[in-house]
Design a protein around this motif. Structure first.
Motif, short mmCIF file in Angstrom:
data_model
loop_
_atom_site.label_atom_id
_atom_site.label_comp_id
_atom_site.label_asym_id
_atom_site.label_seq_id
_atom_site.Cartn_x
_atom_site.Cartn_y
_atom_site.Cartn_z
N ALA A 76 0.84 -1.19 0.00
CA ALA A 76 0.00 0.00 0.00
C ALA A 76 0.87 1.24 0.00
O ALA A 76 1.87 1.32 0.70
N ASP A 91 0.10 6.51 3.41
CA ASP A 91 -1.19 7.14 3.65
C ASP A 91 -1.06 8.06 4.84
O ASP A 91 -0.56 7.65 5.90
N ARG A 128 -10.66 2.20 3.07
CA ARG A 128 -9.32 2.79 3.21
C ARG A 128 -9.27 3.83 4.31
O ARG A 128 -8.22 4.01 4.96
N ALA A 132 -3.04 1.56 7.50
CA ALA A 132 -2.37 1.00 6.33
C ALA A 132 -1.95 -0.44 6.52
O ALA A 132 -2.08 -1.27 5.62
N LEU A 148 -4.96 -2.74 6.05
CA LEU A 148 -5.84 -2.49 4.91
C LEU A 148 -6.14 -3.77 4.14
O LEU A 148 -7.26 -3.97 3.67
N HIS A 170 -7.32 -5.52 -3.81
CA HIS A 170 -6.27 -4.84 -3.05
C HIS A 170 -5.32 -4.11 -3.99
O HIS A 170 -4.92 -2.97 -3.73
N THR A 218 -5.06 0.05 -3.79
CA THR A 218 -3.81 0.62 -3.30
C THR A 218 -2.93 1.19 -4.40
O THR A 218 -1.84 1.71 -4.12
N SER A 255 -8.74 7.89 -3.78
CA SER A 255 -9.36 6.62 -3.41
C SER A 255 -10.73 6.46 -4.05
O SER A 255 -11.12 5.36 -4.43
#
Length: 476
Positions: free
Chosen positions: A13, A16, A142, A147, A150, A400, A404, A411
Motif C-alpha cells: 500500500a 497514507d 481505506r 495501512a 488495509l 487490493h 492501493t 481513493s
C-alpha cells in the motif's frame, strides 16, 4: 515515500497520511460498509432466481425479463464514476448515506410495482441508490483501516461482495418458498434502515477537505452517461428476440454514436488534472491489467448466476428450495477461501493468485456445463463449491491491487474504477444471457449449459490476463 505505481507493482500500500479509525469505532463503521454493500449485491442476485416466476406472472418473454437485471446494473454503471468524484470532492460519507436512502425508497417502489415498466423503473432507481454505495465503498474501507491492516479490510469487503453475489439465489429460494416475489424487495427495507442509522453514527468524513473551487465536471458526467447508455442500448438492439432482427442499422448507429462520444470523452479526460474517468490510474500497467481481469471474471460470474437458476428450475426440475440450498455451495466455497486469500495478500503476487483462482473457477463452470442428465445434489454442490473457492482466491488480491494503486486523495477514483470493472462485466454477462435466450427462443433448456460454457471461457481468459501482471510485479 512509495509511489502509487511502485506500490501497485509490489503489492504494497502506498503511504497514507491517516491511520484509520480507532478499534472502538472501526467495527461499527466496517459493519455499516459491509452490510450496505451486502444488501445491494444480494438484492441484485436474488432477482435472478425469481426471474422465471416474474416472467410467468407478468407474461413477458425471457429476454425482456433480463432487463430487470440490466436496468439495475446499467443505472449503477452510468452513475458510478460521477459519484466517485463527488465522494472525492465532498465526502464519501455523504454519498454513501444518500445512496442508502434512495435505495430504501426504490425498494418500496419495487414492492408495489404492478407491471414490467414500473418494476424496471423501480429497479433503475434502486441501481442509482446502490451506485452511491459502490462508488465509495472501497474508499471508505481505506479510511476505516490503518495501512498495515488495509489488506484485511479489503479481504473482508471482497468476501462479502463475493458471497452476496451468489448467496442471493439461496436467500431468494427461502423467501419464495414462503411468499411471492415482491417480498424479495420488501426484505431490503429494514436492513437498509439499519445501515442508514449505523452509517449516520459511525462513518468517518474525508481526511482532507476538497480543494478550493473544486467542482464536479457535469459535462464529463453527461458524456460518461451517454457513452455507456448508447453502447449498451445499441448492443441490446442487436440482440435477437426469437429471430434475427430485420435490420441491424439502428443498433449499429447507437453503438457508433456511443463510440464517438467515448472518443471525445476520453480525450477530454487526458487534459484534466483530476479526470472523471481516471486515465491517470489506467496508465499504471498493473492497474490496467487488474481492471481487465475483473471485467472477465465478473462477466463469467454473472453468466453463471443468471443461467444456474434456469438450469436448476427449468432444466433439472428442482424446486426453489432445493435449488437455493444447492446454490449455497458457491458462497460456502468463497467463505472458506477468503481468509486464505487475505493472508496471501502481499506475500505472493496478485497476478499469480488471480490466475490460480480464475483457473479453478473455469474448471468448475466447465464441469457444470457438462453435467450428466440427472446429477445428484453432491455432484452439483462440489462443482459450485469449486467455483466459489476459485472466485474467492481471485477477488481479494485483485481488489487490493486496484485500491492501493491510487494515492489517498484519489481513493474514490480507484473505488469507482473497481466498481466500474465489476459492473461492466456484470452488464456484459447479463447481455450475453439475453442474446442466448433470444437466439434459442423455445429451446431455453439448452441455454444455461451454453452460457456456463461461455462463462468458463471468460474465466480462463481472465486468468491468463491476471498472470500477465506477474511480469510487472516481478520487475520490482
Amino acid at each position: 515515500m512509495t509511489s502509487p505505481a511502485a506500490a501497485a507493482r509490489t503489492g504494497a500500500a502506498p503511504a497514507d497520511p491517516g491511520d484509520g479509525l480507532p478499534p472502538s469505532t472501526r467495527l461499527p463503521a466496517m459493519l455499516t460498509v459491509i452490510l450496505g454493500i451486502g444488501v445491494c449485491v444480494v438484492d441484485s442476485t436474488m432477482v435472478t432466481l425469481a426471474l422465471p416466476g416474474i416472467v410467468r406472472d407478468l407474461q413477458i418473454a425471457e429476454a425482456d425479463g433480463v432487463w430487470l437485471v440490466n436496468a439495475y446494473q446499467l443505472s449503477i454503471l452510468v452513475l458510478l464514476l460521477p459519484l466517485a468524484m463527488v465522494g472525492d470532492l465532498f465526502g464519501y460519507r455523504r454519498v454513501y448515506l444518500t445512496g442508502v436512502a434512495l435505495f430504501t425508497l426504490a425498494s418500496v417502489a419495487c414492492v408495489v410495482a404492478s407491471g414490467l415498466g414500473q418494476l424496471t423503473l423501480a429497479r433503475a432507481l434502486q441501481g442509482a441508490g446502490a451506485a452511491g454505495l459502490f462508488a465509495v465503498n472501497a474508499a471508505l474501507v481505506r479510511l476505516i483501516y490503518p495501512a498495515h491492516l488495509l489488506g484485511r479490510g479489503i479481504a473482508i469487503n471482497s468476501a462479502v461482495v463475493a458471497v452476496a453475489s451468489v448467496a442471493g439465489p439461496a436467500l431468494a429460494a427461502g423467501i419464495l418458498s414462503l411468499a411471492s416475489w415482491p417480498w424479495l424487495f420488501a426484505v431490503n427495507i429494514p436492513f437498509a434502515l439499519v445501515v442508514l442509522l449505523l452509517g449516520w453514527r459511525s462513518l468517518p468524513p474525508n481526511r482532507s477537505p476538497a480543494p478550493a473551487g473544486a467542482r464536479v465536471p457535469w459535462l464529463d458526467a453527461v458524456l460518461n452517461a451517454a457513452m455507456f447508455l448508447l453502447l449498451f442500448l445499441g448492443m441490446q438492439r442487436l440482440v435477437p428476440h426469437g429471430a434475427l432482427p430485420s435490420s441491424p442499422v439502428p443498433g449499429l448507429m447507437l453503438v457508433g454514436v456511443g463510440a464517438l462520444i467515448g472518443v471525445v470523452y476520453v480525450r477530454r479526460q487526458r487534459r484534466q488534472a483530476v479526470p472523471l474517468l481516471p486515465v491517470d490510474l489506467l496508465a499504471i500497467p498493473v492497474f490496467r491489467l487488474s481492471m481487465l481481469t475483473s471485467v472477465a471474471a465478473f462477466s463469467a460470474q454473472t453468466l453463471a448466476s443468471v443461467a444456474l437458476p434456469f438450469l436448476l428450475l427449468e432444466g433439472l426440475q428442482r424446486s426453489p428450495g432445493e435449488a437455493g440450498w444447492v446454490l449455497a455451495a458457491w458462497p460456502l466455497g468463497t467463505v472458506l477461501t477468503a481468509p486464505l486469500a487475505g493472508r496471501l495478500i502481499g506475500r505472493h503476487p496478485s497476478g499469480l493468485l488471480g490466475g490460480i483462482g480464475l483457473g479453478l473457477l473455469s474448471l468448475g463452470l466447465l464441469a457444470l456445463a457438462l453435467l450428466p442428465p440427472h446429477p445428484s445434489g453432491p455432484a452439483l454442490a462440489w462443482r459450485l463449491a469449486l467455483c466459489g473457492a476459485g472466485f474467492g482466491l481471485f477477488q481479494s488480491p485483485n481488489n487490493h491491487t486496484i485500491v492501493t494503486s491510487a494515492p489517498a486523495h484519489r481513493s474514490g477514483g480507484a473505488a469507482g474504477m473497481l466498481g466500474t470493472a465489476r459492473l461492466v462485466g456484470q452488464s456484459l454477462g447479463a447481455l450475453v444471457v439475453g442474446a442466448l435466450y433470444g437466439l434459442w427462443a423455445g429451446k431455453t433448456v439448452q441455454v444455461p449449459s451454453l452460457a456456463l460454457a461461455i462463462a468458463a471461457g471468460l474465466a480462463l481468459a481472465g486468468g491468463a490476463t491476471s498472470l500477465l501482471r506477474m511480469r510487472e510485479q516481478v520487475r520490482r
